[in-house]
Write an enzyme that holds these catalytic residues in place. Structure first.
Site, mmCIF file in Angstrom:
data_model
loop_
_atom_site.group_PDB
_atom_site.id
_atom_site.type_symbol
_atom_site.label_atom_id
_atom_site.label_comp_id
_atom_site.label_asym_id
_atom_site.label_seq_id
_atom_site.Cartn_x
_atom_site.Cartn_y
_atom_site.Cartn_z
ATOM 1 N N ASP A 43 19.133 -36.694 15.842
ATOM 2 C CA ASP A 43 18.654 -37.036 16.827
ATOM 3 C C ASP A 43 19.381 -36.565 18.176
ATOM 4 O OD1 ASP A 43 16.269 -38.577 18.057
ATOM 5 O OD2 ASP A 43 17.316 -40.377 17.964
ATOM 6 N N HIS A 53 19.717 -52.523 26.221
ATOM 7 C CA HIS A 53 19.377 -53.214 25.018
ATOM 8 C C HIS A 53 18.528 -52.337 24.047
ATOM 9 C CE1 HIS A 53 15.354 -54.426 26.419
ATOM 10 N NE2 HIS A 53 15.986 -54.375 27.392
ATOM 11 N N TYR A 104 22.579 -55.624 22.191
ATOM 12 C CA TYR A 104 22.750 -55.501 23.619
ATOM 13 C C TYR A 104 24.105 -54.418 23.808
ATOM 14 C CZ TYR A 104 19.352 -58.772 24.648
ATOM 15 O OH TYR A 104 18.075 -59.528 24.540
#
Length: 525
Positions: free
Chosen positions: A188, A70, A75
């Site tokens: 990222d 999550h 989630y």
């Protein structure tokens, strides 16, 4: 637009020999994602449900199973396709928490990116996006082999063998190269964002979490600071970043894979940033003395602080260390090679001749990455690139998409012998990575420039004159010679010195090239 995604400096501990329990605890302490406190406060407020235009029959198509993880907005569950029986992963995002336009924009962009990258073997496969009044559901490939981070921590001394590390790194570079061809920057890249398909040792690696990823226009730079502290590139911190930042992050991961430590570390986030901006990685401590010189060379070329001198993702795939055992046919077309060819057509005639002279000073071993690129474009393996092959290659760089007469113009500029084809020698002259050559080995660069200069300076007096240019018959110079000298003749004495010649090679034609915002003044180079 989106602030730095902060992670505490202890996310993976001072070194990667921390226990898995510690890493799990740190992972649970991840700080809020982009959006911050203002977004958290707004999440509680009632807001009309946002419509995304996605299909609305999720519950009829899938049976949701166990929770996988999550985050701030939702989630991730395992699920089963009711029709096919296939097991998938479902990211369920709560619409009630999308109280600001930027949150909606982020979800739409992530779905767009997953669709664009669909089909790549090292990117988590996107199935479809659904919605109902309460949630958005992103259905993806289920990867059950765990994060790359967990595999690193499970290794002896938290490090990989060189052979195994090269296999992992090659897959990450292929992801970066694919993204960059599509005008996309991941932004990222870190071990937590790579999952293994299965628990098998030889399981393929899959890139995931494109939440910070974004499209970038040619010639532009990102001005915001995003990413994760340990993996962030220097130019991101300077607010002038592009695709090169992904390669830096892969360099950091490679360093970690090989030695079990981070190349840049401090107790505070600001301290980490200072390390990234100022210091070089340590290759003296154990186990680096026992690691191959080829591996060290690879990591050093990815962790070059100047993004223009750093290897591109496709170039890195041609490096001997990462390529060993890999198939050369897997190497994608390099965006920097396509960019250089587009620029070559804009250069003055004399600069084109100067680059051809420079290309003749580079040996075969140094041209290995350009040979891979030439072979990737020369589809029929005839030894030359046709206009159709050039058009096909240039079309792969999606943000540019060159077609028609523009491709012919590029071919004609590169094709010095005017046979309608581009051979390898001509290709090299148009695609040399000048900034890498100049900055990675300044002494050799000086010798190369001198050798190229001497091909024009026939009497060896240290100057190129109009008479000498007339005498160099093979260059095809016709008509008035003086205008060709003007661009390079900075001091306007009617001749070109070695210093002026070197500046000509380093800079783009001032009269022909546009100056996109964010690109430094070439005169300052």
């Amino acid at each position: 637009r989106r602030p730095f995604r902060r992670r505490g400096p202890g996310t993976m501990g001072a070194c990667l020999s921390s226990s898995k329990q510690e890493a799990d605890a740190e992972r649970r302490r991840r700080q809020r994602p982009r959006g911050g406190k203002a977004e958290e406060k707004g999440a509680a407020a009632e807001a009309p449900a946002v419509e995304f235009g996605y299909e609305r029959d999720f519950e009829g198509r899938y049976e949701v199973g166990r929770l996988l993880g999550h985050g701030q907005f939702g989630y991730t569950f395992a699920a089963v396709d009711r029709l096919s029986g296939d097991r998938v992963a479902v990211k369920r995002i709560d619409k009630a928490k999308m109280t600001r336009p930027v949150a909606v924009e982020d979800v739409k962009r992530e779905v767009k990116i997953l669709k664009a990258l669909k089909g790549h073997e090292n990117i988590v496969h996107f199935d479809n996006a659904f919605e109902d009044d309460s949630y958005v559901y992103i259905v993806m490939e289920l990867c059950e082999g765990g994060e790359l981070l967990d595999r690193i921590l499970a290794k002896k001394n938290s490090r990989y063998s060189e052979k195994d590390a090269a296999v992992v790194v090659r897959q990450m570079l292929k992801v970066a190269a694919e993204c960059h061809l599509r005008g996309l920057v991941h932004r990222d890249m870190k071990p937590e964002n790579f999952l293994f398909k299965s628990t098998k040792e030889d399981s393929p690696l899959k890139a995931t979490d494109f939440g910070l990823s974004d499209f970038i226009k040619p010639g532009k730079k990102f001005r915001d600071i995003v990413g994760s502290a340990y993996y962030v590139a220097p130019e991101v911190l300077k607010r002038r970043s592009g695709p090169e930042s992904d390669v830096w992050s892969i360099g950091v991961i490679t360093y970690i894979l090989l030695c079990g430590r981070r190349p840049f570390w401090d107790k505070t986030e600001d301290g980490i940033f200072k390390e990234v901006l100022r210091n070089k990685p340590d290759f003296r401590k154990r186990p680096w003395p026992s690691i191959s010189s080829s591996a060290k060379d690879f990591v050093k070329k990815l962790l070059v602080k100047n993004p223009r001198a750093r290897l591109t993702a496709a170039q890195a795939l041609s490096h001997p260390w990462v390529r060993e055992g890999g198939d050369a046919s897997e190497i994608p077309v390099d965006i920097s090679v396509l960019y250089n060819m587009r620029q070559f057509v804009k250069y003055s005639r004399f600069k084109q001749f100067a680059l051809r002279a420079l290309a003749s000073t580079v040996n075969e071993e140094e041209l290995a990455d350009l040979k891979d690129q030439f072979d990737a474009i020369d589809v029929d393996k005839s030894g030359s690139i046709s206009i159709e092959e050039m058009r096909h290659a240039l079309a792969k760089d999606l943000p540019w998409r060159l077609k028609g007469p523009r491709v012919l113009e590029i071919i004609q500029a590169i094709d010095s012998n005017t046979d309608g084809l581009v051979d390898f020698k001509e290709f090299v002259a148009a695609t040399l990575h000048i900034h890498q050559m100049a900055e990675l080995d300044s002494e050799r660069w000086g010798l190369r420039c001198q050798a190229a200069f001497s091909k024009f300076d026939l009497d060896g007096d240290g100057y190129i004159t109009p008479d000498e240019l007339r005498m160099v018959g093979h260059t095809g110079l016709k008509g008035s010679i003086e205008p060709l000298l003007e661009e390079a003749d900075i001091d306007k004495d009617g001749r070109i010195s070695l210093s002026e010649f070197r500046k000509l090679l380093r800079t783009a034609s001032m009269s022909n090239l546009p100056s996109p915002s964010g690109v430094p003044n070439p005169q300052a180079l």
